[in-house]
Design a protein around this motif. Structure first.
Motif, PDB file in Angstrom:
ATOM      1  N   ARG A  49       0.827  -1.215   0.000  1.00 44.89           N
ATOM      2  CA  ARG A  49       0.000   0.000   0.000  1.00 44.89           C
ATOM      3  C   ARG A  49       0.856   1.258   0.000  1.00 44.89           C
ATOM      4  O   ARG A  49       0.423   2.330   0.404  1.00 44.89           O
ATOM      5  N   ASP A  50       2.089   1.115  -0.495  1.00 45.63           N
ATOM      6  CA  ASP A  50       2.965   2.247  -0.783  1.00 45.63           C
ATOM      7  C   ASP A  50       3.093   2.385  -2.294  1.00 45.63           C
ATOM      8  O   ASP A  50       3.120   1.381  -3.029  1.00 45.63           O
ATOM      9  N   LEU A  51       3.185   3.626  -2.756  1.00 43.65           N
ATOM     10  CA  LEU A  51       3.393   3.906  -4.178  1.00 43.65           C
ATOM     11  C   LEU A  51       4.892   4.009  -4.438  1.00 43.65           C
ATOM     12  O   LEU A  51       5.629   4.604  -3.643  1.00 43.65           O
ATOM     13  N   ALA A  52       5.353   3.439  -5.546  1.00 38.51           N
ATOM     14  CA  ALA A  52       6.790   3.369  -5.769  1.00 38.51           C
ATOM     15  C   ALA A  52       7.116   3.287  -7.254  1.00 38.51           C
ATOM     16  O   ALA A  52       6.243   3.066  -8.097  1.00 38.51           O
ATOM     17  N   ARG A  53       8.412   3.437  -7.533  1.00 43.59           N
ATOM     18  CA  ARG A  53       8.952   3.168  -8.865  1.00 43.59           C
ATOM     19  C   ARG A  53      10.374   2.649  -8.711  1.00 43.59           C
ATOM     20  O   ARG A  53      11.036   2.908  -7.689  1.00 43.59           O
ATOM     21  N   LEU A  54      10.832   1.906  -9.702  1.00 42.79           N
ATOM     22  CA  LEU A  54      12.218   1.460  -9.773  1.00 42.79           C
ATOM     23  C   LEU A  54      12.932   2.273 -10.836  1.00 42.79           C
ATOM     24  O   LEU A  54      12.418   2.443 -11.951  1.00 42.79           O
ATOM     25  N   ASP A  55      14.135   2.810 -10.503  1.00 44.53           N
ATOM     26  CA  ASP A  55      14.872   3.547 -11.522  1.00 44.53           C
ATOM     27  C   ASP A  55      15.671   2.571 -12.394  1.00 44.53           C
ATOM     28  O   ASP A  55      15.635   1.351 -12.192  1.00 44.53           O
ATOM     29  N   THR A  56      16.397   3.104 -13.362  1.00 44.73           N
ATOM     30  CA  THR A  56      17.096   2.245 -14.321  1.00 44.73           C
ATOM     31  C   THR A  56      18.219   1.442 -13.687  1.00 44.73           C
ATOM     32  O   THR A  56      18.665   0.435 -14.254  1.00 44.73           O
ATOM     33  N   ASP A  57      18.690   1.862 -12.501  1.00 45.27           N
ATOM     34  CA  ASP A  57      19.737   1.126 -11.798  1.00 45.27           C
ATOM     35  C   ASP A  57      19.175   0.151 -10.767  1.00 45.27           C
ATOM     36  O   ASP A  57      19.938  -0.463 -10.004  1.00 45.27           O
ATOM     37  N   GLY A  58      17.859   0.025 -10.729  1.00 49.16           N
ATOM     38  CA  GLY A  58      17.239  -0.927  -9.818  1.00 49.16           C
ATOM     39  C   GLY A  58      16.988  -0.402  -8.427  1.00 49.16           C
ATOM     40  O   GLY A  58      16.638  -1.179  -7.524  1.00 49.16           O
ATOM     41  N   TYR A  59      17.144   0.913  -8.200  1.00 53.76           N
ATOM     42  CA  TYR A  59      16.882   1.498  -6.886  1.00 53.76           C
ATOM     43  C   TYR A  59      15.397   1.816  -6.751  1.00 53.76           C
ATOM     44  O   TYR A  59      14.751   2.279  -7.694  1.00 53.76           O
ATOM     45  N   LEU A  60      14.882   1.574  -5.566  1.00 52.43           N
ATOM     46  CA  LEU A  60      13.459   1.745  -5.288  1.00 52.43           C
ATOM     47  C   LEU A  60      13.200   3.138  -4.724  1.00 52.43           C
ATOM     48  O   LEU A  60      13.880   3.573  -3.787  1.00 52.43           O
ATOM     49  N   HIS A  61      12.225   3.830  -5.296  1.00 45.62           N
ATOM     50  CA  HIS A  61      11.851   5.173  -4.847  1.00 45.62           C
ATOM     51  C   HIS A  61      10.403   5.139  -4.379  1.00 45.62           C
ATOM     52  O   HIS A  61       9.515   4.675  -5.107  1.00 45.62           O
ATOM     53  N   LEU A  62      10.148   5.643  -3.171  1.00 41.33           N
ATOM     54  CA  LEU A  62       8.788   5.712  -2.638  1.00 41.33           C
ATOM     55  C   LEU A  62       8.161   7.034  -3.049  1.00 41.33           C
ATOM     56  O   LEU A  62       8.771   8.100  -2.910  1.00 41.33           O
ATOM     57  N   LEU A  63       6.908   6.978  -3.501  1.00 42.98           N
ATOM     58  CA  LEU A  63       6.237   8.163  -4.047  1.00 42.98           C
ATOM     59  C   LEU A  63       5.052   8.618  -3.212  1.00 42.98           C
ATOM     60  O   LEU A  63       4.536   9.709  -3.432  1.00 42.98           O
ATOM     61  N   GLY A  64       4.615   7.812  -2.279  1.00 45.03           N
ATOM     62  CA  GLY A  64       3.440   8.169  -1.485  1.00 45.03           C
ATOM     63  C   GLY A  64       2.781   6.903  -0.965  1.00 45.03           C
ATOM     64  O   GLY A  64       3.371   5.832  -0.981  1.00 45.03           O
ATOM     65  N   ARG A  65       1.536   7.053  -0.510  1.00 54.45           N
ATOM     66  CA  ARG A  65       0.826   5.926   0.097  1.00 54.45           C
ATOM     67  C   ARG A  65      -0.569   5.790  -0.461  1.00 54.45           C
ATOM     68  O   ARG A  65      -1.232   6.776  -0.766  1.00 54.45           O
ATOM     69  N   VAL A  66      -0.983   4.546  -0.568  1.00 53.43           N
ATOM     70  CA  VAL A  66      -2.369   4.268  -0.913  1.00 53.43           C
ATOM     71  C   VAL A  66      -3.240   4.405   0.327  1.00 53.43           C
ATOM     72  O   VAL A  66      -4.347   4.929   0.282  1.00 53.43           O
ATOM     73  N   ARG A  67      -2.737   3.948   1.450  1.00 55.97           N
ATOM     74  CA  ARG A  67      -3.509   3.977   2.698  1.00 55.97           C
ATOM     75  C   ARG A  67      -3.336   5.320   3.389  1.00 55.97           C
ATOM     76  O   ARG A  67      -2.337   6.021   3.219  1.00 55.97           O
ATOM     77  N   ASP A  68      -4.321   5.660   4.201  1.00 56.79           N
ATOM     78  CA  ASP A  68      -4.385   6.961   4.870  1.00 56.79           C
ATOM     79  C   ASP A  68      -3.765   6.831   6.253  1.00 56.79           C
ATOM     80  O   ASP A  68      -4.467   6.630   7.252  1.00 56.79           O
ATOM     81  N   ILE A  69      -2.431   6.921   6.322  1.00 58.05           N
ATOM     82  CA  ILE A  69      -1.731   6.741   7.589  1.00 58.05           C
ATOM     83  C   ILE A  69      -0.719   7.847   7.811  1.00 58.05           C
ATOM     84  O   ILE A  69      -0.320   8.559   6.886  1.00 58.05           O
ATOM     85  N   VAL A  70      -0.306   7.974   9.067  1.00 61.06           N
ATOM     86  CA  VAL A  70       0.795   8.846   9.462  1.00 61.06           C
ATOM     87  C   VAL A  70       1.740   7.976  10.284  1.00 61.06           C
ATOM     88  O   VAL A  70       1.288   7.184  11.119  1.00 61.06           O
ATOM     89  N   ILE A  71       3.044   8.083  10.044  1.00 64.83           N
ATOM     90  CA  ILE A  71       4.011   7.264  10.783  1.00 64.83           C
ATOM     91  C   ILE A  71       4.653   8.131  11.855  1.00 64.83           C
ATOM     92  O   ILE A  71       5.473   9.007  11.564  1.00 64.83           O
ATOM     93  N   VAL A  72       4.271   7.899  13.101  1.00 59.88           N
ATOM     94  CA  VAL A  72       4.725   8.681  14.246  1.00 59.88           C
ATOM     95  C   VAL A  72       5.679   7.833  15.081  1.00 59.88           C
ATOM     96  O   VAL A  72       5.282   6.800  15.621  1.00 59.88           O
ATOM     97  N   ASN A  73       6.926   8.282  15.172  1.00 56.74           N
ATOM     98  CA  ASN A  73       7.933   7.508  15.920  1.00 56.74           C
ATOM     99  C   ASN A  73       7.941   6.044  15.496  1.00 56.74           C
ATOM    100  O   ASN A  73       7.996   5.134  16.322  1.00 56.74           O
ATOM    101  N   ALA A  74       7.882   5.831  14.184  1.00 55.01           N
ATOM    102  CA  ALA A  74       7.925   4.499  13.575  1.00 55.01           C
ATOM    103  C   ALA A  74       6.661   3.682  13.816  1.00 55.01           C
ATOM    104  O   ALA A  74       6.623   2.498  13.493  1.00 55.01           O
ATOM    105  N   ASN A  75       5.614   4.270  14.368  1.00 55.22           N
ATOM    106  CA  ASN A  75       4.349   3.590  14.597  1.00 55.22           C
ATOM    107  C   ASN A  75       3.316   4.041  13.569  1.00 55.22           C
ATOM    108  O   ASN A  75       3.189   5.242  13.294  1.00 55.22           O
ATOM    109  N   LEU A  76       2.566   3.096  13.009  1.00 59.26           N
ATOM    110  CA  LEU A  76       1.511   3.445  12.070  1.00 59.26           C
ATOM    111  C   LEU A  76       0.312   4.007  12.827  1.00 59.26           C
ATOM    112  O   LEU A  76      -0.227   3.357  13.714  1.00 59.26           O
TER     113      LEU A  76
END
Length: 476
Positions: A359-386
């Protein structure tokens, strides 16, 4: 199927480690042989108390040698193990224990178990591959904690205790874990994973005494630890204004909220090449990690979360489930969870045909690195807690003074992200922010309490006519 059952590799490591120090707690140093005997005694006591395959054991413990031994012992007897967060409300704790019918082991019970006579017999892992080995409970910000269930087969397939399975980023990290600082709770999925990695790499777990992160690193000459985005930022700012001696530090593994490229570059500049930026989820474990060496060689990788290792399969899909360049990220990892405990509907939504829907939005670049673009789910991550927005909004609109409520997250230097709420007042009312904040904290926990509550006349809407939370998050 893995050749041996978790945690046999850890039991063997301790049983053959002799006088090697594996845990340091203040002036107390526990050797591998000592820890092995402690695990045997606690396992014997647990079995005598009814623990074993198919039985739930809930651990509410800190970061002592006995706590570590209890965790390994509970797995060794084949129990269904769950760690209890210290901040759970009484009602949430009662729900958790009741839903799993679990035996609770706290500090008092642990002292009794540690006093069990040691018969010296070789301890063999008794877990059954298809049984649930671990339930990792969420913060309860949805109102009720949600349990992520992982089988013994999955835990046996994990990389941490096996150097031959280490992905490249972990192989780079492992030698830096000579003195790994542990704090909070060893029952934490991430803390335990990197603690086991430390032992497999020949290092020692060091229990941190409360003194702030910089103080703990300095006091214990720690070489590595885990850190949330908020605590990393605090450490960087403290080092700019009142620098501490962090010359022992070799690695900080950043987890939790996304880390922006600017913050990451600043941390590397101030702290040196010690920051490992990881991305993972409770449901899947580690998905990717970018190392200091990679970021130094190619600054563009600062905007990524690293390259998924070969054992991690990734699939990026559009809204119709078709392969896409950018879209929702699905992953398959060797040690991924199988389901949510006693929650078939949510399990079906997330665990799909052998894949974990992140439920994270992402893309892979040409070198195979993963980039996060946003979220499908409506959450906030506070001190590593969903923290889920929906339950907070429902608490807010239940107040007679509130007609509508909308919750968004924004980056925060202390907590990584923070909750912010916008409320449309009911006719003739002026909602009191302090009272609303207290209502949310009481119902869902302090992490869910909005940092700010702002009155608005109406919510902005997007082209679809639906509320535009992105506009609110950017101050619109």
């Amino acid at each position: 199927m893995p050749a041996e059952v978790w945690p046999q590799a850890v039991l063997d490591l301790l049983a053959t480690g002799g006088d090697r120090p594996v845990f340091e707690d203040g002036d107390r140093v526990v050797t591998a042989a000592d820890m092995s005997g402690l695990v045997r005694r606690i396992a014997t006591g647990m079995r005598a108390g009814g623990a074993g395959p198919g039985v739930g054991v809930a651990l509410r413990l800190g970061t002592t040698p006995e706590a570590f031994a209890a965790i390994i012992a509970a797995y060794a007897v084949g129990a269904r193990v769950s760690g209890i967060r210290p901040d759970l409300a009484p009602a949430q704790l009662a729900h958790l224990l009741g839903s799993d019918n679990a035996l609770l082991v706290d500090d008092a019970r642990l002292a009794e178990l540690a006093g069990t006579p040691d018969d010296g017999a070789t301890l063999v892992a008794a877990g059954r591959p298809n049984d649930v080995a671990r339930i990792t409970w969420t913060s309860g910000s949805t109102g009720t904690p949600k349990g992520c269930a992982q089988t013994y087969a999955a835990m046996s397939a994990a990389w941490a205790p096996y150097p031959g399975r280490w992905p490249p980023a972990i192989a780079d990290l492992a030698p830096r874990l000579r003195r790994f600082l542990v704090f909070g709770s060893l029952s934490s999925q991430v803390m335990l994973e990197y603690g086991i990695l430390t032992l497999a790499a020949g290092g020692t777990l060091v229990a941190g005494q409360p003194a702030g992160l910089a103080g703990m690193i300095t006091r214990h000459r720690a070489t590595a630890s885990l850190v949330t985005v908020g605590k990393l930022h605090q450490l960087v700012q403290d080092q700019r204004t009142h620098p501490a001696d962090l010359s022992s530090l070799r690695a900080l593994v950043v987890s939790g909220s996304p880390l922006t490229p600017g913050r990451l570059a600043e941390a590397l500049d101030v702290l040196g090449p010690v920051v490992f930026h990881g991305y993972g989820q409770t449901e899947a474990g580690m998905i990717a990690m970018v190392t200091p060496a990679e970021m130094a060689a190619a600054p563009a990788t600062l905007a990524s979360v690293g390259r998924p290792p070969a054992v991690v399969e990734v699939s990026i899909r559009d809204a119709d489930g078709r392969a896409a360049t950018e879209g929702e990220l699905f992953v398959r990892t060797p040690a991924q969870a199988a389901a949510y405990w006693a929650d078939p509907a949510e399990s079906a939504a997330v665990f799909v045909d052998g894949w974990v829907r992140t439920r994270d939005l992402a893309r892979l670049d040409t070198d195979g690195y993963l980039h996060l673009l946003g979220r499908v789910r409506d959450i906030v991550i506070v001190n590593a807690n969903l923290v889920y927005a929906g339950p907070i909004e429902r608490v807010l609109v239940a107040d007679p003074a509130v007609a509508e409520a909308y919750v968004v997250g924004r980056p925060d230097d202390v907590t990584g992200e923070a909750v912010h709420a916008y409320v449309v007042p009911a006719a003739g009312h002026s909602p009191d922010a302090g009272r609303l904040r207290a209502l949310v904290a009481e119902a869902l926990g302090q992490a869910a309490a909005p940092q700010t509550i702002q009155h608005i006349d109406r919510v902005p809407v997007g082209p679809s006519g639906k509320p535009d939370k992105r506009a609110l998050a950017h101050g619109g």
